[in-house]
Design a protein around this motif. Structure first.
Motif, PDB file in Angstrom:
ATOM      1  N   THR A   1      10.545  44.932  22.982  1.00 38.69           N
ATOM      2  CA  THR A   1       9.448  45.569  24.028  1.00 38.69           C
ATOM      3  C   THR A   1       9.684  47.136  23.759  1.00 38.69           C
ATOM      4  O   THR A   1       8.948  47.935  24.068  1.00 38.69           O
ATOM      5  CB  THR A   1       9.513  45.356  25.259  1.00 38.69           C
ATOM      6  OG1 THR A   1      10.721  45.610  26.028  1.00 38.69           O
ATOM      7  CG2 THR A   1       9.079  43.760  25.477  1.00 38.69           C
ATOM      8  N   GLY A   2      10.828  47.604  23.476  1.00 42.40           N
ATOM      9  CA  GLY A   2      11.024  49.119  23.390  1.00 42.40           C
ATOM     10  C   GLY A   2      11.128  49.696  24.737  1.00 42.40           C
ATOM     11  O   GLY A   2      11.410  49.047  25.635  1.00 42.40           O
ATOM     12  N   LEU A   3      11.344  50.956  24.681  1.00 40.99           N
ATOM     13  CA  LEU A   3      11.629  52.039  25.828  1.00 40.99           C
ATOM     14  C   LEU A   3      10.409  51.719  26.869  1.00 40.99           C
ATOM     15  O   LEU A   3      10.694  51.976  27.917  1.00 40.99           O
ATOM     16  CB  LEU A   3      11.706  53.281  25.322  1.00 40.99           C
ATOM     17  CG  LEU A   3      13.043  53.691  24.641  1.00 40.99           C
ATOM     18  CD1 LEU A   3      12.732  55.204  23.837  1.00 40.99           C
ATOM     19  CD2 LEU A   3      14.039  53.729  25.602  1.00 40.99           C
ATOM     20  N   GLY A   4       9.266  51.151  26.321  1.00 40.13           N
ATOM     21  CA  GLY A   4       7.963  51.057  27.495  1.00 40.13           C
ATOM     22  C   GLY A   4       8.539  50.394  28.805  1.00 40.13           C
ATOM     23  O   GLY A   4       8.240  50.652  29.756  1.00 40.13           O
TER      24      GLY A   4
ATOM     25  N   VAL B   1      10.879  52.094  31.006  1.00 40.68           N
ATOM     26  CA  VAL B   1      10.189  52.993  31.847  1.00 40.68           C
ATOM     27  C   VAL B   1       9.221  52.283  32.954  1.00 40.68           C
ATOM     28  O   VAL B   1       9.424  52.664  34.028  1.00 40.68           O
ATOM     29  CB  VAL B   1       9.347  53.784  30.869  1.00 40.68           C
ATOM     30  CG1 VAL B   1       8.431  54.792  31.910  1.00 40.68           C
ATOM     31  CG2 VAL B   1       9.952  54.675  29.927  1.00 40.68           C
ATOM     32  N   ARG B   2       8.776  51.067  32.670  1.00 40.19           N
ATOM     33  CA  ARG B   2       7.831  50.636  33.749  1.00 40.19           C
ATOM     34  C   ARG B   2       8.802  49.790  34.728  1.00 40.19           C
ATOM     35  O   ARG B   2       8.386  49.627  35.677  1.00 40.19           O
ATOM     36  CB  ARG B   2       7.162  49.367  32.993  1.00 40.19           C
ATOM     37  CG  ARG B   2       6.136  49.880  32.304  1.00 40.19           C
ATOM     38  CD  ARG B   2       5.099  48.769  31.839  1.00 40.19           C
ATOM     39  NE  ARG B   2       5.326  48.271  30.379  1.00 40.19           N
ATOM     40  CZ  ARG B   2       5.227  49.049  29.302  1.00 40.19           C
ATOM     41  NH1 ARG B   2       4.611  50.050  29.293  1.00 40.19           N
ATOM     42  NH2 ARG B   2       5.640  48.486  28.329  1.00 40.19           N
TER      43      ARG B   2
ATOM     44  N   ASN C   1       3.249  40.648  29.714  1.00 44.43           N
ATOM     45  CA  ASN C   1       3.607  40.913  31.213  1.00 44.43           C
ATOM     46  C   ASN C   1       4.897  40.084  31.581  1.00 44.43           C
ATOM     47  O   ASN C   1       5.713  40.804  32.398  1.00 44.43           O
ATOM     48  CB  ASN C   1       2.395  40.183  32.032  1.00 44.43           C
ATOM     49  CG  ASN C   1       1.155  41.258  32.163  1.00 44.43           C
ATOM     50  OD1 ASN C   1       1.487  42.379  31.552  1.00 44.43           O
ATOM     51  ND2 ASN C   1       0.034  40.573  32.099  1.00 44.43           N
TER      52      ASN C   1
ATOM     53  N   THR D   1       9.326  52.572  37.021  1.00 46.01           N
ATOM     54  CA  THR D   1       7.978  53.276  37.674  1.00 46.01           C
ATOM     55  C   THR D   1       7.221  52.267  38.465  1.00 46.01           C
ATOM     56  O   THR D   1       6.318  52.469  39.277  1.00 46.01           O
ATOM     57  CB  THR D   1       6.987  54.021  36.815  1.00 46.01           C
ATOM     58  OG1 THR D   1       6.669  52.885  35.747  1.00 46.01           O
ATOM     59  CG2 THR D   1       7.717  55.193  36.030  1.00 46.01           C
ATOM     60  N   ASP D   2       7.170  51.016  38.263  1.00 42.05           N
ATOM     61  CA  ASP D   2       6.335  50.071  38.752  1.00 42.05           C
ATOM     62  C   ASP D   2       6.738  49.934  40.302  1.00 42.05           C
ATOM     63  O   ASP D   2       7.860  49.568  40.521  1.00 42.05           O
ATOM     64  CB  ASP D   2       6.453  48.767  38.087  1.00 42.05           C
ATOM     65  CG  ASP D   2       5.360  47.920  38.346  1.00 42.05           C
ATOM     66  OD1 ASP D   2       4.706  47.920  39.510  1.00 42.05           O
ATOM     67  OD2 ASP D   2       4.987  46.766  37.598  1.00 42.05           O
ATOM     68  N   ARG D   3       5.696  49.939  41.164  1.00 44.18           N
ATOM     69  CA  ARG D   3       6.043  50.078  42.619  1.00 44.18           C
ATOM     70  C   ARG D   3       6.092  48.621  43.106  1.00 44.18           C
ATOM     71  O   ARG D   3       6.725  48.389  44.057  1.00 44.18           O
ATOM     72  CB  ARG D   3       5.123  50.847  43.417  1.00 44.18           C
ATOM     73  CG  ARG D   3       5.293  52.310  43.306  1.00 44.18           C
ATOM     74  CD  ARG D   3       4.252  52.938  43.132  1.00 44.18           C
ATOM     75  NE  ARG D   3       3.646  53.060  44.228  1.00 44.18           N
ATOM     76  CZ  ARG D   3       2.083  52.880  44.481  1.00 44.18           C
ATOM     77  NH1 ARG D   3       1.714  52.500  43.667  1.00 44.18           N
ATOM     78  NH2 ARG D   3       1.660  53.041  45.679  1.00 44.18           N
ATOM     79  N   ARG D   4       5.722  47.622  42.365  1.00 43.70           N
ATOM     80  CA  ARG D   4       5.977  46.173  42.841  1.00 43.70           C
ATOM     81  C   ARG D   4       7.253  45.786  42.242  1.00 43.70           C
ATOM     82  O   ARG D   4       7.497  45.263  40.986  1.00 43.70           O
ATOM     83  CB  ARG D   4       5.028  45.306  42.087  1.00 43.70           C
ATOM     84  CG  ARG D   4       3.425  45.752  42.708  1.00 43.70           C
ATOM     85  CD  ARG D   4       2.512  45.055  41.801  1.00 43.70           C
ATOM     86  NE  ARG D   4       2.725  45.218  40.380  1.00 43.70           N
ATOM     87  CZ  ARG D   4       2.005  44.607  39.531  1.00 43.70           C
ATOM     88  NH1 ARG D   4       0.829  44.023  39.630  1.00 43.70           N
ATOM     89  NH2 ARG D   4       1.998  44.976  38.171  1.00 43.70           N
TER      90      ARG D   4
ATOM     91  N   GLU E   1       1.281  57.336  52.956  1.00 42.67           N
ATOM     92  CA  GLU E   1       1.416  55.947  53.286  1.00 42.67           C
ATOM     93  C   GLU E   1       1.590  55.104  51.946  1.00 42.67           C
ATOM     94  O   GLU E   1       0.627  54.932  51.408  1.00 42.67           O
ATOM     95  CB  GLU E   1       0.630  55.277  54.446  1.00 42.67           C
ATOM     96  CG  GLU E   1       0.429  56.002  55.515  1.00 42.67           C
ATOM     97  CD  GLU E   1       1.544  55.697  56.272  1.00 42.67           C
ATOM     98  OE1 GLU E   1       1.972  56.714  57.470  1.00 42.67           O
ATOM     99  OE2 GLU E   1       2.277  54.675  56.256  1.00 42.67           O
ATOM    100  N   ASP E   2       2.650  54.510  51.736  1.00 45.65           N
ATOM    101  CA  ASP E   2       2.729  53.802  50.553  1.00 45.65           C
ATOM    102  C   ASP E   2       2.081  52.346  50.803  1.00 45.65           C
ATOM    103  O   ASP E   2       2.911  51.412  51.010  1.00 45.65           O
ATOM    104  CB  ASP E   2       4.225  53.670  49.719  1.00 45.65           C
ATOM    105  CG  ASP E   2       4.281  53.318  48.416  1.00 45.65           C
ATOM    106  OD1 ASP E   2       5.045  53.251  48.153  1.00 45.65           O
ATOM    107  OD2 ASP E   2       3.036  53.093  47.946  1.00 45.65           O
ATOM    108  N   ASP E   3       0.987  52.214  50.580  1.00 49.11           N
ATOM    109  CA  ASP E   3       0.437  50.980  51.072  1.00 49.11           C
ATOM    110  C   ASP E   3      -0.390  50.083  49.898  1.00 49.11           C
ATOM    111  O   ASP E   3      -0.972  49.144  50.047  1.00 49.11           O
ATOM    112  CB  ASP E   3      -0.553  50.815  52.470  1.00 49.11           C
ATOM    113  CG  ASP E   3      -1.790  51.961  51.748  1.00 49.11           C
ATOM    114  OD1 ASP E   3      -2.534  52.219  52.626  1.00 49.11           O
ATOM    115  OD2 ASP E   3      -1.841  52.420  50.608  1.00 49.11           O
TER     116      ASP E   3
ATOM    117  N   ASP F   1       7.793  42.432  30.690  1.00 46.82           N
ATOM    118  CA  ASP F   1       8.077  43.218  31.774  1.00 46.82           C
ATOM    119  C   ASP F   1       9.104  42.870  32.902  1.00 46.82           C
ATOM    120  O   ASP F   1       9.691  43.647  33.279  1.00 46.82           O
ATOM    121  CB  ASP F   1       6.893  43.955  32.094  1.00 46.82           C
ATOM    122  CG  ASP F   1       6.222  44.814  30.952  1.00 46.82           C
ATOM    123  OD1 ASP F   1       5.021  45.543  31.036  1.00 46.82           O
ATOM    124  OD2 ASP F   1       7.293  45.334  30.218  1.00 46.82           O
TER     125      ASP F   1
END
Lengths: 357, 150
Positions: free
Chosen positions: B135-138, B141-142, B100, B145-148, B24-26, B103
């Motif tokens: 900020t570059g590739l990072g 990638v975020r 932040n 990948t970031d679930r928010r 469960e992705d909670d 991103d």
């Protein structure tokens, strides 16, 4: 710094023997090859072919000279050298998914194995029945365990998982060892007790590593971040969002310096000096020789003929490794002062790096 | 007998719901942030204080909200701010953003690519280029990948 190429196949994992004259690698298939160093070259001396699935982890215990291998066929074998031949012993893991990583404990009386069954198996040898038994850590892991690392006290175990969490468990087996004293991570440590659960925004935790004293734990996540938890400072987490591609392996070189490598194909050095201060120091790589040589007329015409261009476009990467680095390992020096470490990558190369403190 | 065999409704059953250990992705807890105040941001744009408008929209993104309408509305507001910028001012505005916020900005740039209304494309690519240079590739990638999600 030295580079050796093991062929064209990616090297998925590697392990060194005690005096670093032999290396066990897996060329991304079901076999483990053991090479012996002879001068500058490596010659293959053994092939371990018991597994039927792709090898996902190899660890070589330096003192007892045993190798443990695990594969996607849900099995693990412990190999011992008898009469110059490696003999396998099956480990009863009782998992129903592939094994992903394996690590001997510092005292080599047990090893931990992570798997896709969302279970960590801590395995030890039972003398009465002459077999390897496993005890499972299940709760509260919710997805595949991707990486493991033992604390220097031989009890605590850090696990990175693809449910985006990094956890520290107790791997205390009362049949084979004494009750542990309290550490900075906690004082009550029955088997399977979780002492830390820390998450990130959403990246799989690819690799975890305890510091030499065991007081801090570094891990790298797929969200291109490196994080450090400091048990000596109330388990505060310091995070550094990098500007590079995700890192896949992390290693402590001494109490404050950390090296990490991954999809950017070269090792990066970080420094952790206290909560809130995790800094990027620089790349650890050999600067590429500038290859702008004047081209002969023959080169020009050859390029024009083959590639329809007169420019000498070099398609190699500027780093020593030509593909992602999958694993880092200590070569020389003990955990508190590593002077050499090795990296293997998907390009089939193994590079030994020097590090000055 | 031939009638019964043509019933293929069983293929529509979602078998994953019956698995006991389903993930469960909670992790993303709704913290009530509902995005930037539209009127306030419009006022800032009208006054020409674009850098401030950017700071405002990036400090209250509804990333934890489970309501897609809230996210859509916030995304629209951000697009208005991004398109109001002149190409020359973008560098200056980016300099004042911390990691932040950068991103979050990258997330909105990709959201903008998704929404793809005509005319936005070129401006968004300029933004992407400038943020990437810092900020570059990072940060990309975020975004992935970031679930928010934004």
């Amino acid at each position: 710094m030295s580079l050796y190429s093991f062929g064209l196949d990616p090297v998925s994992c590697h392990a060194w023997n005690k005096d670093r004259t032999q290396i066990a690698i897996s060329p991304n298939n079901t076999e483990v090859h053991i090479y012996q160093k002879s001068g500058k070259e490596w010659t293959k001396i053994h092939e371990l072919t018991q597994h039927s699935g792709r090898i996902t982890g190899i660890d070589w215990a330096p003192i007892s000279n045993r190798i443990v291998t695990c594969a996607s066929d849900r099995n693990a074998y412990v190999w011992t050298l008898k009469d110059r031949v490696w003999k396998p012993t099956l480990v009863l893991l009782r998992i129903n998914r592939a094994a992903t990583c394996v690590k001997w404990s510092p005292l080599e009386n047990k090893f931990a194995l992570g798997s896709g069954a969302r279970i960590i198996s801590v395995c030890y040898f039972e003398k009465e029945n002459d077999w390897w038994l496993s005890k499972h850590i299940k709760k509260p892991i919710r997805s595949t365990v991707l990486s493991l690392d033992w604390h220097p006290n031989n009890i605590l175990l850090a696990a990175g998982s693809s449910d985006f969490q990094c956890r520290v468990f107790s791997g205390y087996i009362k049949d084979i060892e004494e009750k542990p004293g309290p550490t900075a991570w906690g004082s009550k440590m029955p088997f399977g007790e979780m002492l830390l659960e820390q998450g990130d925004d959403g990246g799989w935790v690819h690799s975890v590593c305890f510091s030499p004293s065991g007081n801090s734990l570094a891990w790298v996540s797929h969200s291109s971040t490196i994080l450090v938890t400091d048990a000596a400072n109330k388990k505060t987490v310091t995070q550094l969002k990098t500007e590079y591609l995700p890192l896949l392996a992390v290693l402590y070189l001494n109490e404050t310096e950390i090296v990490a490598a991954g999809h950017d194909c070269c090792p990066y050095q970080f420094s952790y000096t206290g909560p809130g201060s995790l800094k990027y120091i620089g790349k650890i790589d050999l600067p590429k020789q500038n290859s702008k040589v004047n081209m002969s007329a023959m080169q020009h015409f050859r390029n024009l003929d083959k590639r329809a261009t007169t420019e000498n476009e070099n398609t190699d990467l500027e780093t020593l490794h030509q593909n992602s680095i999958s694993q880092l390992c200590i070569v020389e020096g003990d955990r508190s002062k590593v002077t050499k470490f090795s990296s293997v990558g998907l390009d089939g190369d193994m590079v030994v790096w020097d590090f000055k403190h | 007998m031939s009638k019964a065999t043509t019933n293929v409704d069983f293929r529509k059953v979602d078998v994953d719901q019956y698995e006991e250990e389903k993930y469960e992705d909670d992790a993303v807890v709704d913290d009530g942030v509902t995005g930037p105040n539209d009127a306030e941001v419009q006022a800032l744009i009208a006054k020409g204080r674009l850098a401030d408008a950017l700071q405002t929209v990036l400090s209250t993104p509804p990333i934890a909200s489970k309501n897609p309408a809230v996210k859509d509305k916030a995304a629209q507001v951000v697009m208005k701010v991004l398109t109001a910028f002149k190409a020359a001012d973008i560098d200056g505005a980016i300099k004042n953003l911390d990691q932040n916020k950068l991103d979050v900005l990258m997330k909105y740039i990709y959201r903008g690519f998704e929404m793809s209304s005509e005319g936005n494309g070129a401006q968004l690519l300029v933004w992407h280029d400038k943020v990437f240079a810092v900020t570059g590739l990072g940060s990309i990638v975020r975004v992935l990948t970031d679930r928010r999600r934004v």
